[in-house]
Design an enzyme around this catalytic site. Structure first.
Site, PDB file in Angstrom:
ATOM      1  N   THR A  86      26.465  31.885  38.743  1.00 32.64           N
ATOM      2  CA  THR A  86      26.762  33.017  39.634  1.00 32.64           C
ATOM      3  C   THR A  86      26.892  34.256  38.747  1.00 32.64           C
ATOM      4  OG1 THR A  86      29.123  32.435  39.537  1.00 32.64           O
ATOM      5  CG2 THR A  86      27.871  31.681  41.449  1.00 32.64           C
ATOM      6  N   THR A 121      31.829  29.111  40.505  1.00 35.17           N
ATOM      7  CA  THR A 121      32.848  30.122  40.794  1.00 35.17           C
ATOM      8  C   THR A 121      32.252  31.142  41.755  1.00 35.17           C
ATOM      9  OG1 THR A 121      33.857  29.837  38.620  1.00 35.17           O
ATOM     10  CG2 THR A 121      34.371  31.869  39.804  1.00 35.17           C
ATOM     11  N   GLU A 154      36.063  24.629  39.203  1.00 34.40           N
ATOM     12  CA  GLU A 154      36.271  23.998  37.889  1.00 34.40           C
ATOM     13  C   GLU A 154      37.276  24.802  37.074  1.00 34.40           C
ATOM     14  OE1 GLU A 154      35.248  25.420  34.875  1.00 34.40           O
ATOM     15  OE2 GLU A 154      34.221  27.176  35.714  1.00 34.40           O
ATOM     16  N   GLU A 158      35.884  25.963  27.508  1.00 34.09           N
ATOM     17  CA  GLU A 158      34.814  25.680  26.556  1.00 34.09           C
ATOM     18  C   GLU A 158      35.433  25.236  25.241  1.00 34.09           C
ATOM     19  OE1 GLU A 158      31.401  28.210  26.229  1.00 34.09           O
ATOM     20  OE2 GLU A 158      31.856  29.195  28.126  1.00 34.09           O
ATOM     21  N   PHE A 255      48.421  31.876  25.617  1.00 33.82           N
ATOM     22  CA  PHE A 255      47.664  33.087  25.936  1.00 33.82           C
ATOM     23  C   PHE A 255      48.416  34.370  25.609  1.00 33.82           C
ATOM     24  CE2 PHE A 255      45.252  29.892  28.086  1.00 33.82           C
ATOM     25  CZ  PHE A 255      43.950  30.359  28.074  1.00 33.82           C
ATOM     26  N   ILE A 256      49.354  34.317  24.671  1.00 36.12           N
ATOM     27  CA  ILE A 256      49.980  35.565  24.217  1.00 36.12           C
ATOM     28  C   ILE A 256      49.802  35.712  22.704  1.00 36.12           C
ATOM     29  CG2 ILE A 256      51.603  35.802  26.133  1.00 36.12           C
ATOM     30  CD1 ILE A 256      53.800  34.743  24.223  1.00 36.12           C
ATOM     31  N   CYS A 266      33.442  33.478  31.563  1.00 40.75           N
ATOM     32  CA  CYS A 266      34.324  33.420  32.741  1.00 40.75           C
ATOM     33  C   CYS A 266      35.197  34.655  32.911  1.00 40.75           C
ATOM     34  CB  CYS A 266      35.207  32.175  32.660  1.00 40.75           C
ATOM     35  SG  CYS A 266      34.291  30.631  32.834  1.00 40.75           S
ATOM     36  N   LYS A 327      34.823  32.110  21.141  1.00 41.59           N
ATOM     37  CA  LYS A 327      36.012  31.325  20.824  1.00 41.59           C
ATOM     38  C   LYS A 327      35.560  30.136  19.986  1.00 41.59           C
ATOM     39  CE  LYS A 327      37.668  28.394  23.807  1.00 41.59           C
ATOM     40  NZ  LYS A 327      38.287  27.769  25.005  1.00 41.59           N
TER      41      LYS A 327
END
Length: 443
Positions: A86, A121, A154, A158, A255-256, A266, A327
């Site tokens: 998408t 998504t 989902e 990754e 995530f900080i 994404c 990443k």
């Protein structure tokens, strides 16, 4: 169960392979003949730890099949998953062309009742569009075959996607009828041994959950990066601040980590799509828009630090770049910070020697193709030779504990720009390095 997966990209291939690992008979369908032939030979188009072994094993055991024929795949199918791309449209919204094309083809081919599941998504309301397209195709065939449409987004990271699928934190199932819900719960039961991880809801909420989850994670990243920039300005250390706030269980440490911005397939796409969804619904998504703006600027921060140190004219300077993928544990360079950095430095005349454990081919053939002044090194230390500084962009494991004596010997100057705050600043200062981190006052 007999399952069909339309699309053998990242989501489709991982999903189909993991379903087959649990004993289901799975057909993976793609329009690219060359891709299907490669998969039959065990050649995987993406780098994802553990995936290749599972593909080969389940193909050999005849649990997993690859074909270009949807008609073949739907012959005995009970559940068909749409897992096509998408891509982001010009206006930032999700392009549903491939999703609706898949739905249309399902309606043109299906001969028996089906559960059609959106795995891609997609914006809220897409399931209803899919249902309408399938129904229209059946009407053209003058057939009345029952089917239902569900949403099953989902949540795969990754670099750890196989483990995420086999041992999920949660499975979101959005349906409009109990029969489909029970079938999908049965399909996913082996992945959790119970229903505790399975969360059922209406279709619109399931579609929204995917966007909300990614938006929340992206928000945490942009938040800590903005705090990092404030820390630099006032003389604080974001690494200490992170420990201070992360110890609060309401915030947590995930995530900080301050850094040079997020990328990938994404977060950037989904943030923009969610913003578009909000605007189309009459909502001004101020936080969502701010998340993207902060990240857009953060991806330039390494180049700004380099230019601040060396000046605007970099024509006589060379830099070693460690890490190209967005990443670790993936070869994916979509929206990677490395691309922004490299283009900024090359524009200033710099010469670059780059190295990444997995993304070199992607860089050469796609994302950095035609970019001048780039040399591709065979190892991380080879990249350092005769360069003025090292720039760490992606925190691959092999970069975490390098030989700093070797680095110092190979570089023209002992300078490191660290986009992921990986190293011990006191140790490097004792060794005579000029060491720049994100969110730490410049040394």
């Amino acid at each position: 169960m007999n399952i069909t997966i339309i699309g053998t990209g990242y989501v489709g291939l991982v999903s189909g392979t993991c379903f087959s690992e649990m004993g289901n008979k799975v057909y993976c369908v793609d329009t690219q003949e060359s891709k299907i032939q490669d998969l039959k030979l065990g050649k995987i188009p993406i780098y994802e730890p553990g995936l290749e072994d599972l593909v080969v094993k389940n193909y050999d055991h005849r649990n997993l099949f690859f074909t270009t024929s949807l008609q073949e795949a739907l012959k005995d199918c009970e559940i068909v998953f749409i897992a096509v791309g998408t891509p982001m449209g010009e206006d930032g919204s999700a392009d549903l062309q491939y999703v609706l094309d898949a739905a249309r083809e399902i309606g043109e081919i299906m001969q028996k009742p089906l559960i059609v599941v959106n795995k891609s998504t997609v914006p809220v309301g897409t399931a209803h569009k899919v249902k309408r397209v399938i129904q229209e195709s059946l009407q053209k065939r003058d057939l009345n075959i029952s089917f239902s449409v569900a949403s099953n987004p989902e949540f795969l990271k990754e670099g750890d996607a196989v483990n995420d699928f086999l041992k999920p934190d949660r499975v979101i199932i959005g349906t409009e009828d109990k029969t489909s819900e029970e079938v999908l719960k049965e399909l996913y039961a082996p992945f959790g041994r119970n229903y505790d991880k399975i969360i059922t809801m209406d279709i619109q909420s399931a579609e929204m959950t995917k966007y909300a989850a990614n938006a929340m994670l992206a928000t945490k990243i942009s938040f800590i990066n903005e705090i990092a920039n404030i820390c630099e300005a006032v003389g604080a250390n974001v690494n200490d601040v992170r420990r201070g706030i992360g110890s609060d269980k309401r915030i947590g440490y995930s995530f900080i980590y301050a850094g040079c911005g997020y990328g990938g397939s994404c977060f950037p796409k989904d943030i923009r799509a969610l913003s578009k969804i909000a605007l189309q619904s009459g909502i001004n998504p101020r936080i969502i828009n701010a998340v993207e703006e902060v990240n857009k600027e953060q991806r330039k921060i390494l180049a700004k630090k380099i230019i601040q140190h060396f000046g605007e004219d970099l024509r006589d300077k060379s830099f070693a770049i460690w890490g190209l993928s967005f990443k670790p544990e993936t070869d994916d360079m979509r929206e990677a910070t490395s691309i922004v950095l490299i283009n900024e430095l090359v524009t200033k005349g710099a010469r670059l020697k780059v190295y990444d454990p997995k993304a070199m081919e992607e860089a050469k053939t796609n994302y950095l193709k035609g970019v001048p002044n780039i040399t591709y090194a065979s190892s991380k230390y080879e990249a350092l030779k005769n360069c003025n500084a090292l720039v760490l962009v992606t925190e691959w494991k092999e970069f975490r504990s390098p030989d700093f004596d070797e680095i110092k010997t190979l570089l023209k100057e002992p300078i490191i720009f660290d986009g992921r705050n990986q190293y011990n600043i006191k140790r490097l200062q004792r060794m005579g390095f000029m060491y720049y981190q994100i969110g730490v006052k410049e040394c």
